[in-house]
Design a protein around this motif. Structure first.
Motif, PDB file in Angstrom:
ATOM      1  N   ILE A 272       0.849  -1.185   0.000  1.00 47.01           N
ATOM      2  CA  ILE A 272       0.000   0.000   0.000  1.00 47.01           C
ATOM      3  C   ILE A 272       0.886   1.237   0.000  1.00 47.01           C
ATOM      4  O   ILE A 272       1.814   1.351   0.817  1.00 47.01           O
ATOM      5  CB  ILE A 272      -0.946   0.006   1.207  1.00 47.01           C
ATOM      6  N   ALA A 273       0.604   2.151  -0.921  1.00 45.64           N
ATOM      7  CA  ALA A 273       1.390   3.373  -1.090  1.00 45.64           C
ATOM      8  C   ALA A 273       0.463   4.580  -1.066  1.00 45.64           C
ATOM      9  O   ALA A 273      -0.716   4.472  -1.415  1.00 45.64           O
ATOM     10  CB  ALA A 273       2.157   3.323  -2.415  1.00 45.64           C
ATOM     11  N   PRO A 274       0.975   5.736  -0.662  1.00 48.84           N
ATOM     12  CA  PRO A 274       0.120   6.943  -0.651  1.00 48.84           C
ATOM     13  C   PRO A 274      -0.242   7.405  -2.052  1.00 48.84           C
ATOM     14  O   PRO A 274       0.583   7.352  -2.970  1.00 48.84           O
ATOM     15  CB  PRO A 274       0.987   7.981   0.073  1.00 48.84           C
ATOM     16  N   PRO A 290       4.643   0.750  -8.898  1.00 44.16           N
ATOM     17  CA  PRO A 290       4.304  -0.401  -9.750  1.00 44.16           C
ATOM     18  C   PRO A 290       2.797  -0.639  -9.797  1.00 44.16           C
ATOM     19  O   PRO A 290       2.078  -0.371  -8.833  1.00 44.16           O
ATOM     20  CB  PRO A 290       5.042  -1.557  -9.051  1.00 44.16           C
ATOM     21  N   GLU A 291       2.340  -1.157 -10.915  1.00 42.14           N
ATOM     22  CA  GLU A 291       0.905  -1.307 -11.158  1.00 42.14           C
ATOM     23  C   GLU A 291       0.217  -2.202 -10.134  1.00 42.14           C
ATOM     24  O   GLU A 291      -0.965  -2.012  -9.822  1.00 42.14           O
ATOM     25  CB  GLU A 291       0.671  -1.863 -12.564  1.00 42.14           C
ATOM     26  N   ALA A 292       0.909  -3.193  -9.607  1.00 37.86           N
ATOM     27  CA  ALA A 292       0.287  -4.145  -8.681  1.00 37.86           C
ATOM     28  C   ALA A 292       0.098  -3.566  -7.282  1.00 37.86           C
ATOM     29  O   ALA A 292      -0.630  -4.145  -6.472  1.00 37.86           O
ATOM     30  CB  ALA A 292       1.121  -5.424  -8.609  1.00 37.86           C
ATOM     31  N   TRP A 293       0.730  -2.450  -6.988  1.00 39.18           N
ATOM     32  CA  TRP A 293       0.608  -1.867  -5.663  1.00 39.18           C
ATOM     33  C   TRP A 293      -0.703  -1.087  -5.546  1.00 39.18           C
ATOM     34  O   TRP A 293      -1.257  -0.609  -6.534  1.00 39.18           O
ATOM     35  CB  TRP A 293       1.791  -0.948  -5.367  1.00 39.18           C
ATOM     36  N   VAL A 294      -1.190  -0.947  -4.323  1.00 36.80           N
ATOM     37  CA  VAL A 294      -2.463  -0.262  -4.057  1.00 36.80           C
ATOM     38  C   VAL A 294      -2.163   1.144  -3.554  1.00 36.80           C
ATOM     39  O   VAL A 294      -1.396   1.319  -2.603  1.00 36.80           O
ATOM     40  CB  VAL A 294      -3.291  -1.028  -3.002  1.00 36.80           C
ATOM     41  N   ARG A 295      -2.788   2.144  -4.176  1.00 39.17           N
ATOM     42  CA  ARG A 295      -2.596   3.520  -3.729  1.00 39.17           C
ATOM     43  C   ARG A 295      -3.871   4.020  -3.048  1.00 39.17           C
ATOM     44  O   ARG A 295      -4.961   3.888  -3.582  1.00 39.17           O
ATOM     45  CB  ARG A 295      -2.244   4.440  -4.911  1.00 39.17           C
ATOM     46  N   ILE A 296      -3.710   4.575  -1.847  1.00 38.19           N
ATOM     47  CA  ILE A 296      -4.868   5.109  -1.117  1.00 38.19           C
ATOM     48  C   ILE A 296      -4.545   6.506  -0.594  1.00 38.19           C
ATOM     49  O   ILE A 296      -3.403   6.895  -0.501  1.00 38.19           O
ATOM     50  CB  ILE A 296      -5.310   4.193   0.030  1.00 38.19           C
TER      51      ILE A 296
END
Length: 296
Positions: A272-274, A290-296
């Motif tokens: 999870i990344a900002p 990277p595309e597979a990471w989740v941004r919130i």
């Protein structure tokens, strides 16, 4: 010869190394890292702590790479540098000897470089080294045996459903200029990230890393097992390896924890990344995460 200018902390150095290493391999050449930045810096040059393939530049390397002598203050020396700058400006980027990063997004033309060059930039995208990621992962391993404390942390993170949490403060808070540009991830970001990841995995155990660990202890509220890892006796390069050994990662707007997550080899990892990386800037960060990471 590929010369890459190293600047900033360990995370920045790793990006600069990774592109330089890729170009060196493509050209069957040597990578030299310019570490002059660290003569008067609070940051420490750390790449030598890993199994990296690089050498520190010497004065003669610049001439060998076809670059002008920046130390020549004579009239002819200045003229040569002026002619060099003019001729460089007329070349496509992959033909230049002195390459400055055009902007923050991935520049694929860089990977077409087929001669000696000097790289100046941050190069913060895995796309610069995606084709050699196995090599980079192999080389970003500890050169020396870690301390018993580090070994214990690695064992703990291996035995649990471990999730790293990185909280970057320090200069992000204390330096007004850096704070205005980078900002810090608010506590709400971490609360939401913890909730998100806790709904996706079973029995998580959280491991906290921070350059202000006391702030983290006083402000982070987690209803799961939690350990605070960062300690003055654990150097950054070993802390990065502990972080990368966690099965999942919650990163800050920091290249340090970016690398901690990227080096994590768990095929089922959740990262999870900002959503906003730079608080005070509209810099396009589409190639950073990277595309597979989740941004919130």
């Amino acid at each position: 010869m590929i010369i890459a200018k190293a600047t900033g902390g360990l995370g920045n150095q790793l990006f600069q190394y990774a592109l330089g290493r890729h170009l060196a391999l493509l050209n069957n050449d040597t990578l030299k890292m310019e570490a002059n930045y660290y003569i008067n810096s609070s940051f420490v040059y750390t790449l030598g702590r890993f199994n990296t393939h690089q050498e520190i530049t010497k004065e003669e390397d610049y001439l060998r790479a076809g670059l002008p002598n920046i130390g020549d203050a004579s009239f002819y020396g200045r003229i040569k540098r002026k002619i060099f700058r003019i001729s460089e400006g007329l070349k496509p980027i992959h033909k230049k000897k002195f390459i400055t990063e055009p902007d923050f997004t991935f520049c694929p033309e860089i990977l077409n470089v087929r001669s000696s060059c000097y790289l100046s930039g941050v190069w913060q995208s895995e796309k610069y080294f995606k084709n050699i990621e196995d090599t980079i992962r192999k080389e970003i391993t500890l050169r020396n045996e870690p301390s018993s404390e580090v070994k214990n942390w690695i064992a703990k993170t291996s035995e649990s459903n471990s999730v790293s949490i990185h909280i970057r403060r320090g200069d992000y808070v204390d330096n007004p200029r850096i704070n205005k540009f980078h900002g810090v991830c608010p506590i709400e970001y971490y609360t939401n990230a913890i909730d998100c990841i806790s709904q996706s995995i079973h029995n998580p155990t959280f491991y906290v890393f921070s350059n202000d660990i006391e702030w983290a202890k006083n402000n982070l509220r987690v209803s799961y097992p939690i350990f605070f890892v960062s300690d003055k006796i654990i150097p950054d390069h070993e802390e990065l390896i502990i972080m990368s050994n966690c099965k999942h990662n919650i990163i800050a707007n920091s290249t340090f924890s970016w690398w901690g997550a990227w080096l994590n080899v768990n095929q089922d990892k959740i990262v999870i990344a900002p959503q906003k990386w730079f608080t005070g800037s509209d810099t396009n960060t589409k190639d950073l995460i990277p595309e597979a990471w989740v941004r919130i």
